[in-house]
Design an enzyme around this catalytic site. Structure first.
Site, short mmCIF file in Angstrom:
data_model
loop_
_atom_site.label_atom_id
_atom_site.label_comp_id
_atom_site.label_asym_id
_atom_site.label_seq_id
_atom_site.Cartn_x
_atom_site.Cartn_y
_atom_site.Cartn_z
N HIS A 177 -10.02 10.77 0.90
CA HIS A 177 -11.62 10.61 1.37
C HIS A 177 -12.14 11.94 0.61
O HIS A 177 -13.47 12.06 0.61
CB HIS A 177 -12.08 10.76 2.67
CG HIS A 177 -11.55 12.03 3.47
ND1 HIS A 177 -10.57 12.00 4.29
CD2 HIS A 177 -12.26 13.11 3.60
CE1 HIS A 177 -10.14 13.06 4.89
NE2 HIS A 177 -11.63 13.80 4.70
N ASP A 229 -4.89 7.63 3.18
CA ASP A 229 -5.71 8.70 2.93
C ASP A 229 -4.98 9.78 2.02
O ASP A 229 -5.28 10.97 2.35
CB ASP A 229 -6.21 9.28 4.18
CG ASP A 229 -7.66 10.05 4.00
OD1 ASP A 229 -8.27 9.73 3.04
OD2 ASP A 229 -7.94 11.15 4.84
N GLY A 267 -13.61 21.08 5.62
CA GLY A 267 -13.14 21.46 4.62
C GLY A 267 -11.88 21.82 4.30
O GLY A 267 -11.04 22.00 3.17
N SER A 269 -9.53 19.44 5.03
CA SER A 269 -8.96 18.23 4.87
C SER A 269 -8.18 18.31 3.28
O SER A 269 -8.57 18.41 2.27
CB SER A 269 -10.06 17.19 4.59
OG SER A 269 -10.06 16.68 5.99
N ILE A 277 5.60 -9.43 4.74
CA ILE A 277 6.45 -10.96 5.40
C ILE A 277 5.42 -11.63 5.89
O ILE A 277 5.75 -12.99 5.89
CB ILE A 277 7.46 -10.26 6.50
CG1 ILE A 277 6.41 -9.89 7.67
CG2 ILE A 277 8.30 -9.56 5.96
CD1 ILE A 277 7.45 -9.62 8.96
N GLY A 278 4.24 -11.37 6.08
CA GLY A 278 3.20 -12.49 6.40
C GLY A 278 3.07 -12.91 7.83
O GLY A 278 3.06 -14.38 7.97
N VAL A 279 3.04 -12.32 8.50
CA VAL A 279 2.88 -12.70 9.90
C VAL A 279 1.61 -11.83 10.81
O VAL A 279 1.47 -10.82 10.43
CB VAL A 279 4.23 -12.31 10.87
CG1 VAL A 279 5.18 -13.20 10.30
CG2 VAL A 279 4.89 -10.95 10.85
N GLN A 280 0.96 -12.57 11.47
CA GLN A 280 0.12 -12.00 12.76
C GLN A 280 1.04 -11.38 13.89
O GLN A 280 1.79 -12.51 14.41
CB GLN A 280 -1.02 -12.63 13.16
CG GLN A 280 -1.88 -13.20 12.01
CD GLN A 280 -3.05 -14.14 12.57
OE1 GLN A 280 -3.24 -14.33 13.65
NE2 GLN A 280 -3.93 -14.56 11.59
N ILE A 281 1.09 -10.13 14.18
CA ILE A 281 1.84 -9.75 15.29
C ILE A 281 0.86 -9.18 16.52
O ILE A 281 -0.07 -8.70 16.18
CB ILE A 281 2.90 -8.77 14.63
CG1 ILE A 281 2.55 -7.70 14.22
CG2 ILE A 281 3.86 -9.57 13.78
CD1 ILE A 281 3.30 -6.69 13.44
#
Length: 523
Positions: free
Chosen positions: A158, A188, A259, A261, A316-320
């Protein structure tokens, strides 16, 4: 652009009451006593021999050479060694609007603005922050640190995001142009490279994991006024501040201001344990709650940014979702550990490997999965194409599943609203003791053909307490597909017979599926 540590809040602290002369004398006396005992805010002096302390006459102790008096332990040696590696990072952007300008301490008429205008700061701003407020050329300030002698440096995403030009100023005052090598918004982190120059002093990313209670030094360059050092301890680890699925922050109480960051947090070995990225602050200043990205995360991200300019994560492609106490009870689990699969995504590695809704992922390559967030971090930390072994609890049976990780998509999936404003006919059958009315999905416009649709919810019911609302589609109850209210009643009856206190329902809201554990009344 302005540097923007996360500002998560209320009023400035009250001014301290003025001490009376008597109070001041007492305070000075107490300070003298503390100094005589060798106490300090940051450590203790070497122990004094008991015999010397109690047998040496008082006047002899007072007249001893001051050089022989034990002094408090400080951080000067460490700071002297690490501070040269810390840099100021200044960015310039064209045709931008200053983000968060209302939060700036340099607003026209403010004490800071009057101070810098009086002492020569252009436009009432400190060095490095000049530029027109609003549209036009905008400059922002942050911090960073060298990680190699040839000029690679780490800062926050950022800080350099959308920058047209990046300049760094070293602790010695020299200024260089820098190039953005790559950024990773999810953590970030940004990697930049100084153009020109060599043999820069650099810091080492720690191999040790931060521990709660460890000393920490935060070094940065707030507002471009020059390097500053503050000290504190590690207050907590593994913090989730809602920044994303990979949150794993170190919380420190060393004061970190805007400042800072991108600046480093050092341990007592002089190694970087984290990159300061966010603060909790009611007013924009430090209140002793700051968050740092752990060094092991920084290492992984920086290595990929240096190699290819971007970060690829395993997928892996799952909603957890987390395993709560109610969900654990519904599944017959003894612990609230693991990650519950709400739904595998179509054509994903998980779906192809046979992972199903309702499965609980308990281990990855033999390491226990504490919760859903830990699973996301673990998988995201592995490279696409890696073969892994998952331990999965499937309908009460442990299974081992081998799969190869895919690449995490860069764009988030859209969540469609299936229902809009018209949910179709509101008829349906009551589900006893749960406080909601359901109807077959096929009888409700736009709901599809699977499951039952919630067409009414009693606001004072158990269903309402668990977040059910009109338009939700219940796909499974107690691990069984449902297509009408009778199926729901039978599943509840079976759960009661099995002495369950709650029953697990798989619910779809819009394009997202989740499991909800609903308490079931006895009888």
């Amino acid at each position: 652009m302005t540097d923007r540590p996360t500002d998560l809040s209320p009023p400035s602290p009250p001014k301290p009451a003025r001490r009376s002369g008597l109070t001041a004398r007492k305070f000075a006396l107490m300070a003298s006593v503390a100094a005589g005992l060798g106490l300090a805010a940051y450590g203790f002096s070497p122990p004094t021999d008991k015999a010397d302390l109690f047998t040496t006459p008082a006047h002899a102790q007072v007249n001893n050479d001051v050089s022989k008096v034990a002094q408090p332990i400080g951080f000067a040696d460490i700071v002297e060694r690490v501070k040269p590696s810390v840099i100021s990072v200044k960015v310039r952007m064209k045709d931008k609007v200053v983000a968060g300008d209302d939060d700036s301490p340099f607003q026209p008429g403010s004490p800071m603005e009057r101070f810098f205008r009086r002492f020569g700061g252009p436009d009432g701003l400190p060095p490095g922050m000049h530029g027109r407020r609003g549209h036009g050329i905008v400059t922002g300030q942050g911090s960073g640190f060298f990680i190699s002698a040839d000029g690679y440096a780490v800062t926050n995403n950022h800080v350099v995001d959308d920058a047209d030009k990046v300049e760094v100023t070293t602790d010695g005052g020299k200024t260089y142009t820098a190039k953005v090598i790559g950024t990773d918004p999810r953590t970030d982190i940004a990697l930049i490279k100084v153009e020109g120059g060599s043999n820069f002093p650099f810091a080492k990313l720690s191999d040790d994991k931060a521990r709660i209670g460890d000393w920490v030094l935060a070094v940065g360059n707030p507002f471009g006024l020059g390097g500053t050092v503050t000290s504190g301890i590690v207050s907590a680890i593994g913090r989730d501040i809602g920044n994303g699925p990979y949150d794993d922050f170190i919380q420190i109480d060393a004061p970190v201001n805007k400042g800072n960051s991108g600046g480093p947090a050092f341990n007592m070995k002089g190694d970087v344990i984290g990159v300061n990225t966010a603060i909790y602050s009611p007013s924009g200043g430090s209140v002793g709650i700051a968050f740092s990205i752990p060094a092991n995360t920084v290492k992984n991200v920086v290595a990929q940014l240096k190699d290819k300019g971007s970060v690829s994560r395993g997928w892996i492609g799952v909603q957890i979702q987390p395993v709560t106490a109610d969900i654990a009870d519904s599944l017959g689990l003894k612990k609230t550990e693991g990650a519950l699969v709400a739904e595998p995504q179509a054509d994903s590695p998980a779906a192809k490997a046979g992972i199903q809704s309702g499965d609980v992922i308990t281990q990855v390559n033999g390491a226990t999965v504490k919760d859903a967030r830990e699973l996301a971090r673990t998988i995201g930390g592995l490279a696409p194409g890696t073969s892994i072994k998952l331990n999965v609890l499937h309908k009460g049976t442990d299974k081992v599943i081998n799969l190869t990780l895919g690449i995490l998509p860069n764009t988030a999936e859209a969540k469609a609203d299936l229902y809009g404003d018209d949910h179709g006919p509101s008829h349906g059958d009551d589900v006893p003791r749960l406080g909601m009315t359901v109807a077959p999905a096929g009888s409700v416009a736009g709901a599809g053909t699977e499951g039952v649709v919630v067409v009414d919810v009693d606001p004072k019911s158990a269903a309402a307490d668990r977040g059910f609302k009109e338009g939700d589609v219940i796909l499974e109850v107690g691990g069984k597909d449902v297509s009408n209210s009778a199926d729901v009643r039978e599943a509840i009856k079976a759960a009661r017979a099995d002495h369950k206190n709650s029953i697990l329902m798989r619910v779809r809201t819009g394009g997202t599926a989740r499991f909800v554990a609903v308490p079931i009344a006895k009888g």
